[in-house]
Design a protein around this motif. Structure first.
Motif, PDB file in Angstrom:
ATOM      1  N   SER A  64      22.991  -3.370  41.058  1.00  0.00           N
ATOM      2  CA  SER A  64      24.232  -2.642  40.577  1.00  0.00           C
ATOM      3  C   SER A  64      24.787  -3.417  39.169  1.00  0.00           C
ATOM      4  O   SER A  64      25.008  -2.432  38.342  1.00  0.00           O
ATOM      5  CB  SER A  64      25.324  -2.664  41.722  1.00  0.00           C
ATOM      6  N   GLU A  65      24.947  -4.698  39.243  1.00  0.00           N
ATOM      7  CA  GLU A  65      25.585  -5.472  38.042  1.00  0.00           C
ATOM      8  C   GLU A  65      24.713  -5.272  36.800  1.00  0.00           C
ATOM      9  O   GLU A  65      25.181  -4.997  35.912  1.00  0.00           O
ATOM     10  CB  GLU A  65      25.779  -6.807  38.331  1.00  0.00           C
ATOM     11  N   SER A 104      25.864  -2.176  34.994  1.00  0.00           N
ATOM     12  CA  SER A 104      27.071  -2.441  34.457  1.00  0.00           C
ATOM     13  C   SER A 104      26.593  -2.965  33.022  1.00  0.00           C
ATOM     14  O   SER A 104      27.162  -2.911  32.114  1.00  0.00           O
ATOM     15  CB  SER A 104      28.056  -3.006  35.149  1.00  0.00           C
ATOM     16  N   HIS A 105      25.952  -4.096  33.150  1.00  0.00           N
ATOM     17  CA  HIS A 105      25.435  -4.818  31.953  1.00  0.00           C
ATOM     18  C   HIS A 105      24.791  -4.240  30.929  1.00  0.00           C
ATOM     19  O   HIS A 105      25.033  -4.420  29.716  1.00  0.00           O
ATOM     20  CB  HIS A 105      24.405  -6.170  32.316  1.00  0.00           C
ATOM     21  N   ASP A 148      27.504  -2.129  29.294  1.00  0.00           N
ATOM     22  CA  ASP A 148      28.228  -2.982  28.326  1.00  0.00           C
ATOM     23  C   ASP A 148      27.434  -3.347  26.927  1.00  0.00           C
ATOM     24  O   ASP A 148      28.036  -3.522  25.938  1.00  0.00           O
ATOM     25  CB  ASP A 148      28.246  -4.536  29.136  1.00  0.00           C
ATOM     26  N   LEU A 193      27.540   2.265  42.563  1.00  0.00           N
ATOM     27  CA  LEU A 193      27.814   2.305  41.485  1.00  0.00           C
ATOM     28  C   LEU A 193      28.782   3.672  41.352  1.00  0.00           C
ATOM     29  O   LEU A 193      29.597   3.834  40.615  1.00  0.00           O
ATOM     30  CB  LEU A 193      26.628   2.466  40.362  1.00  0.00           C
ATOM     31  N   ASP A 198      31.312   1.733  38.940  1.00  0.00           N
ATOM     32  CA  ASP A 198      31.618   1.820  37.276  1.00  0.00           C
ATOM     33  C   ASP A 198      32.047   3.060  36.770  1.00  0.00           C
ATOM     34  O   ASP A 198      31.345   4.126  36.962  1.00  0.00           O
ATOM     35  CB  ASP A 198      30.179   1.663  36.855  1.00  0.00           C
ATOM     36  N   ARG A 228      32.189   4.329  34.112  1.00  0.00           N
ATOM     37  CA  ARG A 228      31.624   5.087  33.162  1.00  0.00           C
ATOM     38  C   ARG A 228      30.713   6.003  33.618  1.00  0.00           C
ATOM     39  O   ARG A 228      30.122   6.616  32.655  1.00  0.00           O
ATOM     40  CB  ARG A 228      31.190   3.647  32.236  1.00  0.00           C
TER      41      ARG A 228
END
Length: 320
Positions: free
Chosen positions: A112-113, A116-117, A120, A156, A174, A176
């Motif tokens: 999941s991270e 988000s990366h 970003d 997410l 997230d 977004r």
């Protein structure tokens, strides 16, 4: 299914040629290897929404990476989306490099991270891909995932879990990401009794009551995942049943875990190969995300009406 939902232009309009570029390499502090992604986009158009696609944990060496899911990616990109596919640390393509890394072998949190990366660094990705700069709408983002990727996407979208090692509630939502598609995703955890249940204890703790982001849940009515539970195919509908609305459920008739073969063209391990089903699924999911990311767009409603009127439908849609 009717012609309008499987072939030709139909409610989605005519497909555009697709450009695909890989790898785009992102260095992420603390990640044992760089994050590599494939980006696919239509050759024309601007203000393009984004789909982040999370691969599953299947038996193939390369389909569970940025190289997989072409039957979906090609259609999504041809109909106006920028599709970004990471290779998660759980991919077999990386197992020789990360076998001893924290979180191995499934890396449930890292998956999941990764997404988000990517968000970003979306401006970096956009500039790295030829002919893409200035064409992405950074405010319209969806996530989609198959199987384990469906679990990743659930987190997410707002589902929560308890960390099996450290305890405590984990939220990886997230904001977004404003829409999602869960493809053969795992369901509730209190019914896990199969041989794989103890391998992923985090699955036991998932709480869908906090998954408030709009999503389409796709489940095959013959997807009996006995390696996790004897609950039967309805288990994969839990993200719809147990999450608050707005949600839609697409039940695919005769579909098993591969949903007809979405992981790759002519994938040998697909137990229910059905190119027509895959084509219909690709177009239905594209229609759903188009309408969710552009409120007021009539494409999803038109596709649902065509599905309901079809004398031999590929599935059915329910919503709440």
């Amino acid at each position: 299914m009717s012609t309008s939902t499987t072939t030709g232009a139909g409610p989605l309009g005519a497909p555009a040629p697709v450009l695909s570029y890989s790898p785009v390499v992102l260095s992420v502090p603390g990640r044992p290897v760089d994050l590599e992604v494939r980006v696919s986009a239509p050759a024309t158009g601007t203000d393009l929404p984004v789909i982040l696609l999370s691969h599953g944990h299947g038996p193939s060496n390369h389909l569970s990476s940025l190289h997989g899911y072409a039957p979906l990616v090609d259609v999504w990109a041809a109909h106006g989306f920028v599709v970004v596919q990471p290779t998660h640390l759980s991919s077999r393509t990386l197992s020789h490099l990360v076998a001893d890394a924290p979180g191995a072998p499934f890396f449930w949190r890292s998956r999941s991270e990764d997404m988000s990366h990517i968000l970003d660094r979306l401006d970096v990705i956009e500039k790295a891909v030829p002919l893409l700069a200035g064409r992405i709408d950074h405010t319209r983002v969806a996530v989609a995932g198959h199987s384990f990727g469906g679990f990743t996407s659930s987190l997410l979208l707002g589902a929560r879990v308890t960390d099996p090692d450290e305890g405590g509630t984990v939220s990886l939502r997230d904001p977004r990401i404003t829409a999602g598609v869960l493809l053969a995703a795992p369901g509730r955890g209190d019914v896990l009794n199969g041989p794989m249940a103890d391998s992923l204890p985090v699955f036991r703790t998932i709480d869908f009551s906090t998954m408030t982001t709009p999503a389409l849940v796709v489940a095959g009515d013959e997807d009996d995942s006995r390696h996790f539970t004897d609950r039967g195919p309805d288990w994969h509908a839990d993200p719809y049943t147990l999450a608050p609305g707005p949600k839609s459920l697409l039940t695919l008739f005769g579909a098993e875990h591969g949903l007809g073969g979405i992981a790759g063209y002519d994938a040998a391990e697909t137990t229910d190969e059905n190119p027509g089903r895959v084509a219909a699924l690709a177009r239905l999911t594209a229609a759903y995300l188009r309408t969710r990311l552009r409120p007021g767009d009539p494409t999803w409603q038109a596709m649902c009406e065509a599905l309901a009127a079809d004398p031999d439908p590929v599935g059915r849609v329910t919503s709440k």
